[in-house]
Design a protein around this motif. Structure first.
Motif, PDB file in Angstrom:
ATOM      1  N   PRO A   2     -72.527   9.714  -2.946  1.00  0.00           N
ATOM      2  CA  PRO A   2     -73.314   8.575  -2.639  1.00  0.00           C
ATOM      3  C   PRO A   2     -72.811   7.976  -1.353  1.00  0.00           C
ATOM      4  N   GLU A   3     -73.944   7.459  -0.216  1.00  0.00           N
ATOM      5  CA  GLU A   3     -73.561   7.101   0.852  1.00  0.00           C
ATOM      6  C   GLU A   3     -74.421   5.774   1.277  1.00  0.00           C
ATOM      7  N   GLY A   4     -73.876   4.698   1.302  1.00  0.00           N
ATOM      8  CA  GLY A   4     -74.734   3.479   1.507  1.00  0.00           C
ATOM      9  C   GLY A   4     -75.670   3.173   0.246  1.00  0.00           C
ATOM     10  N   THR A   5     -76.732   3.158   0.588  1.00  0.00           N
ATOM     11  CA  THR A   5     -78.002   2.715  -0.600  1.00  0.00           C
ATOM     12  C   THR A   5     -78.575   4.370  -0.744  1.00  0.00           C
ATOM     13  N   GLY A   6     -78.073   5.306  -0.142  1.00  0.00           N
ATOM     14  CA  GLY A   6     -78.732   6.440  -0.593  1.00  0.00           C
ATOM     15  C   GLY A   6     -77.560   7.633  -0.797  1.00  0.00           C
ATOM     16  N   TRP A   7     -77.996   8.698  -0.248  1.00  0.00           N
ATOM     17  CA  TRP A   7     -76.922   9.957  -0.465  1.00  0.00           C
ATOM     18  C   TRP A   7     -76.831  10.685   0.790  1.00  0.00           C
ATOM     19  N   ARG A   8     -75.624  11.395   0.660  1.00  0.00           N
ATOM     20  CA  ARG A   8     -75.410  12.833   1.442  1.00  0.00           C
ATOM     21  C   ARG A   8     -75.387  13.846   0.796  1.00  0.00           C
ATOM     22  N   VAL A   9     -76.017  14.992   1.427  1.00  0.00           N
ATOM     23  CA  VAL A   9     -75.906  16.327   0.705  1.00  0.00           C
ATOM     24  C   VAL A   9     -75.283  17.261   1.476  1.00  0.00           C
ATOM     25  N   ASP A  10     -74.036  17.503   0.975  1.00  0.00           N
ATOM     26  CA  ASP A  10     -73.084  18.366   1.605  1.00  0.00           C
ATOM     27  C   ASP A  10     -73.434  19.697   0.885  1.00  0.00           C
ATOM     28  N   LEU A  14     -76.333  23.216   9.534  1.00  0.00           N
ATOM     29  CA  LEU A  14     -77.375  22.756   8.657  1.00  0.00           C
ATOM     30  C   LEU A  14     -76.979  21.460   7.870  1.00  0.00           C
ATOM     31  N   PHE A  15     -75.824  21.376   7.091  1.00  0.00           N
ATOM     32  CA  PHE A  15     -75.614  20.252   6.481  1.00  0.00           C
ATOM     33  C   PHE A  15     -74.719  19.556   7.057  1.00  0.00           C
ATOM     34  N   PRO A  16     -74.787  17.938   6.983  1.00  0.00           N
ATOM     35  CA  PRO A  16     -75.331  17.535   5.808  1.00  0.00           C
ATOM     36  C   PRO A  16     -76.687  16.977   5.983  1.00  0.00           C
TER      37      PRO A  16
END
Length: 245
Positions: free
Chosen positions: A73-81, A110-112
């Motif tokens: 979870p990050e802010g109002t969304g998401w971070r994909v690692d 390539l990520f996040p």
């Protein structure tokens, strides 16, 4: 060579370049916004991406790359690692050296990925490696000469492989924006290609997905079919998400 052969060669190259370009996707097709909140997996999962590129009439290069990913979870969304955990390449024997280069690629950078509150990708990076790309181009030129095909097909194959080599370094920059929140219905985008002599080719991009019970990614297919002057070239890629590593 001159005359019709040159026109056909230019047309085929134009089609290959268009089909492999990042713009050749259906991402800009209007979709009905989802009203349900995105439900991200709680723990690590495996995301696998497979690409199939056809060169000549029957040769294929197939790459499969798997990543261990986490949704944070990050802010109002998401971070994909994510981290690359396996890489496989199937290719004709003549392209063994090129396959080895692709298999060794680490996908550094390539990520996040960044997702919004609905699970759509709003930021993705395209890692590059200029040295590896230049080496792949040299290898591709030498390798194609060993394949039994017409001179026109060799020219097309060289261009296609070189484009693949270049874009493989930036493969992450062209993932569908709704990869993790796939559409319920198939999406088809048909585009015309202006060709020399006022003719037209056509590129058809088809995207079809299967969701898990929470509406997230289970399997996502994207097919790019280029049709020019009675010839067709097919590029296929798929993503699948499975349980814990």
């Amino acid at each position: 060579m001159s005359g019709p052969d040159n026109g056909l060669r230019a047309a085929l190259l134009a089609g290959c370049a268009f089909a492999l370009a990042p713009s050749a996707s259906a991402e800009n097709v209007a979709r009905a916004p989802s009203t349900a909140a995105f439900s991200a997996p709680a723990g690590p999962i495996v995301l696998t991406r497979e690409l199939r590129r056809t060169i000549g009439k029957s040769k294929q290069i197939i790459t499969r790359r798997s990543y261990e990913i986490r949704f944070v979870p990050e802010g109002t969304g998401w971070r994909v690692d994510g981290t690359l955990i396996s890489s496989e390449v199937d290719a004709p024997a003549e392209l063994a050296e090129l396959a080895a280069l692709e298999k060794a690629r680490k996908d550094v950078g390539l990520f996040p990925l960044t997702l919004d509150s609905q699970g759509l990708i709003v930021a993705q990076r395209a890692p590059t490696d200029a040295v590896a790309t230049d080496k792949a181009r040299i290898v591709a030129n030498k390798a194609v000469e060993k394949i039994d095909m017409t001179s026109t097909d060799k020219t097309v194959a060289k261009q296609m492989i070189q484009t693949i080599a270049t874009q493989s370094q930036a493969s992450g920059g062209n993932w569908p924006i709704d990869l993790f929140r796939p559409p319920a219905d198939p999406v088809i985008d048909v585009r015309n290609i202006p060709l020399p002599g006022g003719n037209q080719g056509r590129v058809t991009v088809t995207m079809q997905a299967r969701s898990n019970p929470e509406g997230g990614l289970r399997h996502f297919d994207r097919r790019i079919l280029t049709e020019i002057g009675g010839t067709s070239r097919l590029s296929e890629e798929s993503w699948s998400m499975t349980g814990e590593p």
